[in-house]
Design an enzyme around this catalytic site. Structure first.
Site, short mmCIF file in Angstrom:
data_model
loop_
_atom_site.label_atom_id
_atom_site.label_comp_id
_atom_site.label_asym_id
_atom_site.label_seq_id
_atom_site.Cartn_x
_atom_site.Cartn_y
_atom_site.Cartn_z
N LYS A 49 2.06 -7.22 -3.12
CA LYS A 49 1.09 -6.88 -2.21
C LYS A 49 1.80 -6.46 -0.63
CE LYS A 49 -3.40 -7.78 -1.32
NZ LYS A 49 -4.48 -7.66 -2.46
N THR B 219 -2.49 -10.15 -6.87
CA THR B 219 -1.78 -9.79 -5.48
C THR B 219 -2.69 -10.43 -4.35
OG1 THR B 219 -3.26 -7.61 -5.18
CG2 THR B 219 -0.83 -7.79 -6.20
N HIS C 250 17.14 16.82 16.59
CA HIS C 250 17.68 17.85 17.41
C HIS C 250 17.12 18.17 18.71
CE1 HIS C 250 20.04 18.41 13.84
NE2 HIS C 250 18.91 18.69 13.13
#
Lengths: 281, 281, 281, 281
Positions: free
Chosen positions: D11, D55, D243
């Site tokens: 889960k 789950t 950048h």
């Protein structure tokens, strides 16, 4: 027969970082949006671009003007940019929105580093300058300021119909992501001091009031801000109610006296209002 | 002295999936926002919630009404919900916004599966019903419709100032993520047919016109939509200009005749306009 | 004393759009990641960059090689790029990952437009080429393919302990966002046909099987893919279980026979497995 | 013939907020992932769920165990949860990952409020406990720590080929979003003190070193961390190079001595490495 109604155009998400160098560096990290209105009918109707300032030019302008005009607060830079963009024909209104992310010097060896920084998340400062034929307005603000009250927050006494299942509570969690803007009375001020003062009042009042609802909190907080800073005329606040639900531990033999919550992201409440000085006040 | 200005509140991101069962299933996948306005001063000023419909009740209402009212198009469901929420005191305006994600039956063994689906991304259908004292307005729309023209798109003839570096081009890529809404003349219609017709006109016109700018494209496309569907009174279109820049391959000994581009996400242009039938037309 | 362990570096999110021109245009929309491994210890330990190919050079290389090498499928382009990057000293492994978003021609006047396209969302095709001393491996795949079964999906017979409250169901919604990759047996193939065949098998099997769990579905679907395409050796599938909970309408006097669901985004189940041809098979 | 290869399930994104009440409240805001491995072949191959812990049960367990086990650091809670989940047949490995977002007391009237908090963004603390037959490992870490050097950062001496256009620079901005994890030598420690010490060393070293490249910075920073904290055995650091390009103001008659930059989000460099104590060290 058709006609052109309200319209505007511009450039969004111009990402500008300025490093102000010296014995100690400072970092300014801005995201700038520019939006123009005006008599652009020929561009739409005839495909005539002779008065359409390219949005690429807007982007260049923001970078070019940063050297001279981004020396102080974003409110001031927004005003300068809006006035610049208003000058072009046939622009009748120019709105510049700036979001600033804060960076703080890192500590190195116990003292602030001169050239290293950490982005301090948690909120974004905003400024909107709108220049038009009637002058310039300036709004300051803050976004993504996430706060929570774990006490002194209630919601009760609301009407019940056949679709109401919510229980009345005198003690709940109130969590929200504050978005607020405030209208300044003029176009010059000690912007940083004013911003900090307003945010401090917002936070202190959020912490130190008894809330009957998000609506009630908005009223209390915005009134405190208007009382603390005479230089603003109104505050608009937008507060999502980010629900935290008490987990039922009884099936597992546990108890939960306001300790264990599930934080949810959807659905969420959304409450927004403008509070302003009364006419004649 | 302060006073309450414009305000509203409601519930956002109510996620509702309906499975309409039968020999062949159908899936409706909606995200619903509800927003109310009215004389809620007591809630703000006095912390009195006696007329504040809980946003949790709004959520329950959307699910409860779905059984009977979500039988056809989202425009109709939005109208029914808005009218329901308008009934409560002291609501003076109720706005319901619905976004629908489409699911299409999967093919299994060459025929459409009766109970398996694929979400067909690429765009979201929208409907907004606003009920108030003056009646109900209905807006249809579409979001996140990403399209591109690789030919017949130009941008030239724009003004040049000291900050202008953009070259004029008669052949560029125009890529955008269309957001469009249209105001319906009434509150009943064959919503699905009208929606499909409008989107088809939008796409066909996008494909089949010579564009001088995004502004020009908005004008041409919205006019085609208004011409094709007499049941709408105006179209608002919001088109980001998602820039694709030609890559300079010369440093590597290559040439690039409009073939290789870098797609960028920021900054981006943003052009929006409403085009409507002229008064008296 | 410390030492450098596993390390790699590269450039991510190189956005490349190619327009292949002709009587009818075609659009290729790629996002390319490059990652290199090798004996880069001097760069880390000594700050010696003499063998560090700049990631900016990687970006340039991707654009420069696109003209000649991006003529067919992304699998082939990934292989060519990986082989190119492997050539530099001291690179011992070069991995190139490409995601492709599909664009389809728009219809204009009933026929496909030659130069206007719509991005067809709903899934992304992926290719990963890994070149090393042992040769080159190629993985195809798909991401963000959102599918749902509204019938023939169960979850029952699971163990119950003191923390189990989930009811057993023989009829639930199974919704997921498929991520799958498959390992090709070689480095050349009719990539497009193979990709389409595998995705069609994936979808048809998803639609046309009785599921006892997400685990069971992964087994059934991957076996069908391995059976349908002898050119692949294994399939890895990653399926989140995007829960749809039945709304209890009883408090409002309603019934809900598998019709009205709340779609949730968190928490979610996550099930992943690799299924491969047995050794000796 | 096919076989089941590596697999796991669990889960993800279990959202748990604990309010520890007293004269002064404290808030713990966690997102928990649970993942299990074991002999789950019957679930895949036969659709037999008799050993598949639901789950949903995992989610319940996390909430139920929080009362007794979430009393200190997330590292300790992760260890307890991983050991709990390892007990079920046929689990052979249980991994629990926890992310914690920090909340700080708000100031009200000059003193910390007892029951009002602000989420302090900028980074997330992480803990991963992996319990298996060989014991339990614990990794601490941090994510989304955004930092920047405006001085003492160079990149030069890199190889040049036909695709290289990047100029060598002895003074550039280095901005990155730090992800780092460190492996603890045991399963008990003064977790909070150790975490704070490691993050402080990371930040101070980032600020106070001369960087020849991102690779070089990783080496310097991780070595400082390993030197400062004998209780860890290795550090893995993942640094995107975000950048910032110097804007060319010459076309507008301006100069730009390292002051005005455009911040970009894509493409970006990505450098990652593990640095560990040498065997025998």
């Amino acid at each position: 027969m058709t006609e052109l109604g309200p319209n505007r155009y511009g450039k969004q998400s111009i990402r500008l970082v300025r490093v102000i160098r010296g014995p100690v560096h400072r970092v300014r990290d801005l995201t700038v949006d520019v939006s123009l209105e005006g008599a652009f009918d020929a561009a739409f109707v005839d495909g005539d671009n002779s008065s359409v300032v390219a949005t690429d030019t807007m982007k260049n302008t923001v970078y070019a003007l940063a050297t001279e005009h981004l020396t102080g607060a974003i409110e001031a830079f927004a005003v300068d940019l809006a006035r610049h963009f208003l000058e072009a024909e046939p622009v009748s209104a120019a709105t510049v929105t700036i979001r600033e992310q804060a960076w703080q010097p890192l500590a190195a060896g116990g003292v602030p580093a001169p050239d290293a920084f950490r982005r301090t998340g948690g909120s974004t400062r905003t400024a909107v300058a709108a220049a038009g034929t009637a002058g310039v307005t300036v709004d300051g603000g803050i976004e993504d300021l996430v706060v929570m009250k774990t006490g002194r927050s209630a919601f009760s006494g609301f009407p019940r119909d056949r679709y109401t299942t919510l229980r009345e509570v005198r003690d709940r969690i109130m969590a929200t992501r504050v978005s607020a803007t405030w209208r300044h009375a003029g176009t010059t001020a000690d912007w940083d001091a004013r911003h900090d003062g307003l945010v401090n009042t917002l936070l202190a009042t959020f912490a130190d009031h008894d809330s009957e609802s998000v609506q009630h909190s908005i009223w209390v907080i915005t009134n405190a801000m208007l009382a603390a800073e005479p230089g603003i005329t109104e505050v608009t606040m937008r507060l999502p109610n980010l629900h935290h639900w008490l987990v039922d531990l009884a099936p597992f033999g546990g108890t939960n006296e306001g300790e264990i919550f599930v934080a949810t992201s959807e659905p969420y409440g959304m409450i927004e209002a403008t509070v302003r000085r009364s006419v004649g006040a």
